[in-house]
Write a protein that holds these residues in place. Sequence first.
Motif, mmCIF file in Angstrom:
data_model
loop_
_atom_site.group_PDB
_atom_site.id
_atom_site.type_symbol
_atom_site.label_atom_id
_atom_site.label_comp_id
_atom_site.label_asym_id
_atom_site.label_seq_id
_atom_site.Cartn_x
_atom_site.Cartn_y
_atom_site.Cartn_z
ATOM 1 N N ALA A 87 -38.281 0.354 -40.267
ATOM 2 C CA ALA A 87 -39.243 0.213 -41.364
ATOM 3 C C ALA A 87 -40.591 -0.355 -40.917
ATOM 4 C CB ALA A 87 -38.646 -0.642 -42.471
ATOM 5 N N GLY A 88 -41.267 0.413 -40.076
ATOM 6 C CA GLY A 88 -42.525 -0.013 -39.456
ATOM 7 C C GLY A 88 -43.441 -0.936 -40.236
ATOM 8 N N ILE A 89 -44.194 -0.376 -41.159
ATOM 9 C CA ILE A 89 -45.191 -1.176 -41.868
ATOM 10 C C ILE A 89 -44.552 -2.359 -42.575
ATOM 11 C CG2 ILE A 89 -46.982 -1.196 -43.630
ATOM 12 C CD1 ILE A 89 -47.474 1.628 -43.289
ATOM 13 N N ALA A 90 -43.463 -2.090 -43.275
ATOM 14 C CA ALA A 90 -42.865 -3.114 -44.115
ATOM 15 C C ALA A 90 -42.391 -4.311 -43.292
ATOM 16 C CB ALA A 90 -41.701 -2.523 -44.899
ATOM 17 N N THR A 91 -41.691 -4.019 -42.205
ATOM 18 C CA THR A 91 -41.176 -5.123 -41.397
ATOM 19 C C THR A 91 -42.311 -5.865 -40.698
ATOM 20 O OG1 THR A 91 -39.232 -3.766 -41.007
ATOM 21 C CG2 THR A 91 -39.482 -5.725 -39.647
ATOM 22 N N GLN A 92 -43.238 -5.096 -40.160
ATOM 23 C CA GLN A 92 -44.370 -5.745 -39.498
ATOM 24 C C GLN A 92 -45.084 -6.673 -40.477
ATOM 25 O OE1 GLN A 92 -46.787 -3.598 -36.746
ATOM 26 N NE2 GLN A 92 -48.645 -4.722 -37.279
ATOM 27 N N ALA A 93 -45.264 -6.221 -41.692
ATOM 28 C CA ALA A 93 -45.955 -7.040 -42.690
ATOM 29 C C ALA A 93 -45.189 -8.335 -42.950
ATOM 30 C CB ALA A 93 -46.112 -6.250 -43.985
ATOM 31 N N LYS A 94 -43.858 -8.206 -43.003
ATOM 32 C CA LYS A 94 -43.034 -9.405 -43.237
ATOM 33 C C LYS A 94 -43.233 -10.425 -42.123
ATOM 34 C CE LYS A 94 -40.252 -8.560 -46.807
ATOM 35 N NZ LYS A 94 -40.032 -9.475 -47.914
ATOM 36 N N VAL A 95 -43.178 -9.935 -40.895
ATOM 37 C CA VAL A 95 -43.304 -10.852 -39.769
ATOM 38 C C VAL A 95 -44.724 -11.423 -39.700
ATOM 39 C CG1 VAL A 95 -43.128 -11.072 -37.268
ATOM 40 C CG2 VAL A 95 -41.473 -9.690 -38.504
ATOM 41 N N GLU A 96 -45.696 -10.586 -39.998
ATOM 42 C CA GLU A 96 -47.074 -11.083 -39.998
ATOM 43 C C GLU A 96 -47.246 -12.173 -41.053
ATOM 44 O OE1 GLU A 96 -49.255 -6.989 -39.640
ATOM 45 O OE2 GLU A 96 -50.526 -8.548 -38.788
ATOM 46 N N GLU A 97 -46.557 -11.985 -42.151
ATOM 47 C CA GLU A 97 -46.649 -12.979 -43.208
ATOM 48 C C GLU A 97 -46.091 -14.324 -42.731
ATOM 49 O OE1 GLU A 97 -44.886 -11.620 -46.927
ATOM 50 O OE2 GLU A 97 -44.640 -13.724 -47.505
ATOM 51 N N SER A 98 -44.976 -14.251 -42.027
ATOM 52 C CA SER A 98 -44.415 -15.524 -41.554
ATOM 53 C C SER A 98 -45.310 -16.137 -40.471
ATOM 54 C CB SER A 98 -42.972 -15.338 -41.076
ATOM 55 O OG SER A 98 -42.940 -14.576 -39.900
ATOM 56 N N LEU A 99 -45.988 -15.288 -39.699
ATOM 57 C CA LEU A 99 -46.935 -15.820 -38.710
ATOM 58 C C LEU A 99 -48.091 -16.516 -39.410
ATOM 59 C CD1 LEU A 99 -47.201 -12.948 -36.045
ATOM 60 C CD2 LEU A 99 -45.947 -15.108 -35.877
ATOM 61 N N ARG A 100 -48.519 -15.898 -40.489
ATOM 62 C CA ARG A 100 -49.639 -16.466 -41.230
ATOM 63 C C ARG A 100 -49.290 -17.874 -41.719
ATOM 64 N NH1 ARG A 100 -51.179 -11.946 -43.262
ATOM 65 N NH2 ARG A 100 -49.734 -11.974 -45.034
ATOM 66 N N LYS A 101 -48.047 -17.998 -42.149
ATOM 67 C CA LYS A 101 -47.614 -19.321 -42.612
ATOM 68 C C LYS A 101 -47.629 -20.338 -41.478
ATOM 69 C CE LYS A 101 -44.884 -17.773 -46.519
ATOM 70 N NZ LYS A 101 -43.595 -17.115 -46.804
#
Length: 880
Positions: A87-101
């Motif tokens: 799930a390319g975009i979706a998973t990447q977005a999730k991980v990016e979100e946790s990085l942002r935190k």
Amino acid sequence: MSEETMGKVYDPKTFEKKWYEYWESNNFFHADENGEGDAYSIVIPPPNVTGQLHMGHALDNTLQDILIRFRRMQGYNTLWMPGCDHAGIATQAKVEESLRKEGTNRYELGREKFLERVWKWKEEYGNRIMFQLRTLGSSCDWARERFTMDEGCSKAVREVFATLYEEGLIYQGRRITNWCPNCNTAISDIEVEHKTEKGHLWHLRYKVDGEDRYVEIATTRPETMFGDTGVAVHPDDARYKDLVGKTLILPIVERKIPLFADEYVDPAFGTGAVKVTPAHDPNDFEMGLRHNLEEVVVIENDGKMGEGAGKYAGLDRYECRKKLVKELEEIGVLVSTEEHEHAVGHCSRCNTTIEPLVSKQWFVNMESLAKPAMEAVKDGRIKFVPDRFTKIYLNWLENIRDWCISRQLWWGHRIPAWYCADCGETSVSRVDIDKCPKCGSKNITQDEDVLDTWFSSGLWPFSTMGWPNETKELEKFYPTSVLVTGYDIIFFWVARMVMMGLKFGKDVPFRHVFIHGLVRDAEGRKMSKSLGNGIDPVEVVDKYGADTLRFMLITGNTPGNDMRFYWERVESARNFANKIWNASRYLLMNLAEKESDFKPEESDYTLADRWILSRFSVVTKEVTENLEKFELGEAARQIYEFLWSEFCDWYIELTKARLYDKEHNRPRQTALYVLGYVLEGTLRLLHPFMPFITEEIWQKLPHEGNTIMLSPWPKKGEVDETAIEEMSVIMDAIKTVRNLRAEVGATPGKKSEVILSFSDEKLKNLFSAHKDYLTQLASAEPVTFAENAPENALTAALAGVTVYLPLSGLIDIEKEKARLSKELDGIKSDIKRAEGKLNNKNFTEKAPASVVENERTKLAELKEKETATAERLAALEKMK
RNA sequence: GGGGUUAUAGCUCAGUUGGUCAGAGUGUCUCGUUGACAUCGAGGAGGUCACAGGUUCGAGCCCUGUUAACCCCACCA
């Protein structure tokens, strides 16, 4: 077996986990590619590793598990292939979100470190999903678990990409694509959601160069004017005939742009003159190509205005629009403003307004792939269930456009293309390369982008089976038997699998596509994170058990339609489980006294025995047929009704007298035998739907084999039509007595006399042989027969039987008369209808003989009832 | 702009080729604690199957139209 072995209520917590571990550790789910038997295979729609399973997955996987378990019991060599999607975009977005935190981002981390993080995420969530699937009871072949980015699937991706590239079906091109400024990547057409929005149509005037004339254009996006490199009108538009070929001055920018004619322009819309912005509009881009216009980029990838926008550079596109409109108004360029509704594209993932931008992307040419995919469905090699989705599928493929497959992301299959800095060669390779195949230079770099997730999902039915190698799995299990999925991904996934399967798998990827709807909340809204109305299937399993959830999800729902989630329905399914539990308990409590080698003689069977055995045969046949045609909800309903209404409410009640009568052993043994036979068979019918409770009980019953899941599917047995008919007459009489008793408020504990009279000897014999049934189920005692009606009794007429309920006190004659004459009116009107039909020659001549015969029988019965009721009324008249 | 789905009991929905199909669950009312089950049993009330036409001996079921709700597809600024 004693009572202590079974609790009084159904408590799934005590056995669900145990049985799943038993099945899994014994390899019962494993499919053998070298095994005997016809293959039956399903590949799971791989859940995204973005999070956890939702109710839709629970439905999807329940349906698959039912089909798989059913076929396994039927003796098929059954494979259910499990796995996850990256799930390319979706998973990447999730991980990016946790990085942002954590206060960082992927660029700071770098590609390699970032991917490590995503893999870690994948491990955690992938495992969680597989755990949840187990919780639901899914009988997947876990030894074959796959992931879209594991080695095998990645190899398949490379192979497909390279082959399509070599055949010219994958190409790189500079085009307008849908760009999401938030996700920062190009997306394909179907990832764009069009929503109607209220906007404006701004009318602007552009001055004709060297003349004191103006051309008025209309636009919904004034901020793109900085990128205008022309104005177009329709060639036949008389208003602009003399202006075609002239030059206009673009306001503010003061650029000279041509006014030209193009068929694309609709003279009826707006002013008939269109500003042309090749860099920021798909149609304008095409016109730009046709008329050799310059592309001036004024909006950047981040959705902000670029250099071309002059003093507006750096402003957000909408901010710019606001300020620009104000300026245009001030300098007299804005002529008028209209309200205007139009469709605006949004990113299906993040809902950001899509920006059409020019960029270099990879595309798949769809035309030659789509054709065979349409053929396969048209000629029936693939069948949609329900059929209506065929049209939707075909319609989409007919209008298909090339598929943009490159994504400006890091998580995914990196595009296997290398660029040589020295000779400029682009090389696509199945294996990683470190020097340019053309000039030998080591100065090469791999394309930074990754492939659309659906590119690898499209290969799932064969990439999971080892393709491109020629494996035994492929030979045995491809094409798969059925694909089970929601209607929301027919285009994204189903269509792509068909195309890829036909192209590379050499055959259709599946024979059937079984489509289901969405699980919505009680108000009919889509379950979503943002609404917070989602219900976690695992929560339901914890509270009520997996069997309950599964049964709830497939009953009262028809293929392809959405359904609503109600806790009341969960409870109702739980009640059913409890009912099964207690029906079994009833038998098990008495089973210790069963003689294991006892087998009844034909003469041992009572009418009730023959009836329930026959009904079981009929139900077996119907359930099997319904499962075969994907009517799972109907199949479940039939088992439910049989078990509850026939087996429990009637048959069990009728066995009690025999079971509790220790004096007569043979009838008792017979009852135990039939109870066991029918219950065990029904559990097998029910097993695909409710795997855990059926296993738990089955193991306690006398059985053959290690597990119910590998026991043979029940075969349709003999049907004794006479038993069914006779029983139904008696059941009617019992219901009638109950009605009369309720009429006078008799309590069940208190037995009372019932008198019967008959119109023929056969019925009399039947009832005299089964008086005890009336005693047991209608508190009728004694049951006596009479030629003439007793005076002081309530009366009800059945076909051939009249039931009298004598009263100790005097009956209320008036009340009884009223009741009977109401009854008589009903009968009379039914008779009238039946006679009407039978007197109609058209009916008797054209309708099938069986239908006419039925009607005749019905009429005869009605007449008997009429006579009996009328006689009774007359008698009451006299009594007065 | 094109296409689709839905409209059946107070609520949520079944009703698979037109002929016991007018149903279930839930809610509601009455009665019931005999050792499978009160997560139960017995009984009752409750529906012009959206509306209007048509085909047919016969229509929730097929055809046409209307209305309402929802959904999908679609590059008209």
